[in-house]
Write a protein that holds these residues in place. Structure first.
Motif, PDB file in Angstrom:
ATOM      1  N   PRO A  22      39.345  46.273  53.062  1.00 18.36           N
ATOM      2  CA  PRO A  22      38.411  47.697  53.692  1.00 18.36           C
ATOM      3  C   PRO A  22      39.146  48.880  52.373  1.00 18.36           C
ATOM      4  O   PRO A  22      37.520  49.532  52.956  1.00 18.36           O
ATOM      5  N   GLU A  23      39.904  48.840  52.236  1.00 19.81           N
ATOM      6  CA  GLU A  23      40.122  49.797  50.900  1.00 19.81           C
ATOM      7  C   GLU A  23      38.695  50.117  50.225  1.00 19.81           C
ATOM      8  O   GLU A  23      38.821  51.746  49.879  1.00 19.81           O
ATOM      9  N   ARG A  24      38.016  49.666  49.936  1.00 21.38           N
ATOM     10  CA  ARG A  24      37.510  48.953  48.771  1.00 21.38           C
ATOM     11  C   ARG A  24      36.089  48.852  49.392  1.00 21.38           C
ATOM     12  O   ARG A  24      34.976  47.817  48.533  1.00 21.38           O
ATOM     13  N   LEU A  25      35.408  48.926  50.007  1.00 19.85           N
ATOM     14  CA  LEU A  25      34.379  48.224  51.715  1.00 19.85           C
ATOM     15  C   LEU A  25      34.111  46.921  50.939  1.00 19.85           C
ATOM     16  O   LEU A  25      33.056  46.490  50.593  1.00 19.85           O
ATOM     17  N   ASN A  26      35.352  45.866  50.573  1.00 19.60           N
ATOM     18  CA  ASN A  26      35.273  44.831  50.868  1.00 19.60           C
ATOM     19  C   ASN A  26      34.625  43.785  49.849  1.00 19.60           C
ATOM     20  O   ASN A  26      33.682  42.889  49.186  1.00 19.60           O
ATOM     21  N   THR A  27      34.371  45.166  48.689  1.00 25.66           N
ATOM     22  CA  THR A  27      33.501  44.399  47.481  1.00 25.66           C
ATOM     23  C   THR A  27      34.458  43.470  46.882  1.00 25.66           C
ATOM     24  O   THR A  27      35.576  42.751  46.837  1.00 25.66           O
ATOM     25  N   ILE A  28      33.699  42.678  45.425  1.00 25.36           N
ATOM     26  CA  ILE A  28      33.762  41.131  45.640  1.00 25.36           C
ATOM     27  C   ILE A  28      35.128  41.069  44.147  1.00 25.36           C
ATOM     28  O   ILE A  28      34.307  41.630  43.114  1.00 25.36           O
ATOM     29  N   VAL A  29      35.953  40.612  44.245  1.00 27.85           N
ATOM     30  CA  VAL A  29      36.673  40.136  43.388  1.00 27.85           C
ATOM     31  C   VAL A  29      36.957  39.031  42.705  1.00 27.85           C
ATOM     32  O   VAL A  29      37.132  38.540  44.311  1.00 27.85           O
ATOM     33  N   PRO A  30      37.833  38.243  41.900  1.00 32.61           N
ATOM     34  CA  PRO A  30      38.905  37.066  42.305  1.00 32.61           C
ATOM     35  C   PRO A  30      39.714  37.366  42.948  1.00 32.61           C
ATOM     36  O   PRO A  30      40.267  38.458  42.993  1.00 32.61           O
ATOM     37  N   PRO A  31      40.191  36.543  43.735  1.00 34.21           N
ATOM     38  CA  PRO A  31      39.344  35.364  44.094  1.00 34.21           C
ATOM     39  C   PRO A  31      38.301  34.575  44.914  1.00 34.21           C
ATOM     40  O   PRO A  31      38.253  33.596  45.655  1.00 34.21           O
ATOM     41  N   MET A  32      37.875  36.229  45.521  1.00 36.94           N
ATOM     42  CA  MET A  32      37.067  36.301  46.665  1.00 36.94           C
ATOM     43  C   MET A  32      36.091  34.741  47.245  1.00 36.94           C
ATOM     44  O   MET A  32      35.973  34.211  47.745  1.00 36.94           O
ATOM     45  N   PRO A  33      35.394  35.400  45.877  1.00 32.28           N
ATOM     46  CA  PRO A  33      34.018  33.459  46.064  1.00 32.28           C
ATOM     47  C   PRO A  33      34.926  32.015  46.280  1.00 32.28           C
ATOM     48  O   PRO A  33      34.370  31.817  47.104  1.00 32.28           O
ATOM     49  N   HIS A  34      35.637  32.009  45.763  1.00 35.80           N
ATOM     50  CA  HIS A  34      36.319  30.908  46.226  1.00 35.80           C
ATOM     51  C   HIS A  34      37.429  30.987  47.201  1.00 35.80           C
ATOM     52  O   HIS A  34      37.356  29.661  47.629  1.00 35.80           O
TER      53      HIS A  34
END
Length: 297
Positions: A22-34
């Motif tokens: 939430p502190e980064r607006l749920n931006t996508i970084v590894p490993p989120m897609p996995h």
């Protein structure tokens, strides 16, 4: 398994996947897609789960890929000796076990219906998350768009194309202009928009209704609908889109964009990009999502 970028909870017959940066607006970084793909698979394997809900913690659903700090959190899969490696990028963009888009598509391929609960910013890759779901319910003040249409990207999952139709997708694909939750319903991009105060209740009600239907019936209907759209060429679109995205992230203008974000902050970069259009963060406050509308994980 413990997750770094999301939460996975099951209540009754509903699995809830909450993007949790939430502190980064749920931006996508590894490993989120996995991790998203893993959580979807967990829900598929759980015989007690009939419906999956995808949502974001904090003030937004997902503000796309995190390109702050020079986008270096993706270096392992994109660079060699510090320089962009188009071969690595191409493989990482298309290989099912590596490609973020293919991991997003676990939502589409799940035999269990997925409801995206959208609020706040739902932009860039975040809009791909939402549109890979089966049903999208948003708060009326949410903003859904692809600002990468202007700089540093290309359509990834292609879901904007298949959901909007030619006339509307040409407009949004070329201008990058966003839609409010209400406008997205009117355009046929999403299913429903409600006041934020009613969002969680509306999603829960919809999930409950789906849970009253036999799981095999839900799976059959989802499969036949998906198959019809896959026959239109979704797989081909999802091959071309991420390859073009890699190229558009590595033009001279794109490098300048990311360097500005790294040196002067993301707000400076998107200010240059969106200022001429007066939208996204450059819009008047009453044309932006209410930052007080927060989902507690």
């Amino acid at each position: 398994m413990p997750f770094q970028t999301l939460r996975y909870d099951v209540t009754d017959a509903v699995a809830t996947i909450t993007l949790n940066r939430p502190e980064r607006l749920n931006t996508i970084v590894p490993p989120m897609p996995h991790e998203l793909e893993t959580a979807v698979h967990d829900a598929i394997l759980d015989a007690d789960v009939k419906v999956i809900v995808l949502r974001g913690a904090g003030s937004s659903f997902c503000a796309g890929f995190d390109f702050g700090e020079g986008f270096h959190h993706w270096d392992e899969g994109l660079t060699t000796d510090g320089a962009w490696d188009p071969g690595k990028d191409f493989v990482g963009a298309t290989a099912p076990s590596l490609a973020p888009v293919q991991q997003f598509m676990s939502l589409w391929r799940s035999p269990k219906p997925v409801i995206a609960q959208v609020h706040g910013w739902c932009v860039g890759g975040g809009s791909d998350y939402a549109l890979c779901a089966d049903i999208v319910i948003a708060s009326e003040d949410a903003r859904i768009g692809t600002p990468y249409s202007r700089m540093w990207g290309a359509y990834l999952s292609g879901m904007w194309i298949y959901r909007l139709g030619l006339t509307r997708v040409k407009w949004h694909g070329l201008t990058g202009k966003p839609l409010s939750g209400v406008e997205a319903v009117e355009a046929g991009l999403i299913n429903k928009a409600v006041p934020f105060s009613e969002l969680e209740q509306t999603v829960a009600k919809t999930a409950g209704e789906l849970c009253s239907i036999p799981a095999s019936q839900l799976a059959a209907q989802k499969l036949v609908i998906n198959q019809a759209f896959e026959n239109m060429g979704i797989a081909s679109t999802q091959t071309l889109g991420p390859i073009l995205d890699g190229l558009m992230r590595n033009t001279a203008e794109a490098h300048n964009f990311v360097e500005t974000a790294a040196n002067d902050g993301v707000s400076a970069a998107i200010g240059e990009r969106d200022g001429p259009f007066g939208d996204y963060s450059q819009a008047p406050k009453d044309e932006q999502p209410d930052p007080n509308n927060v989902i507690e994980p």
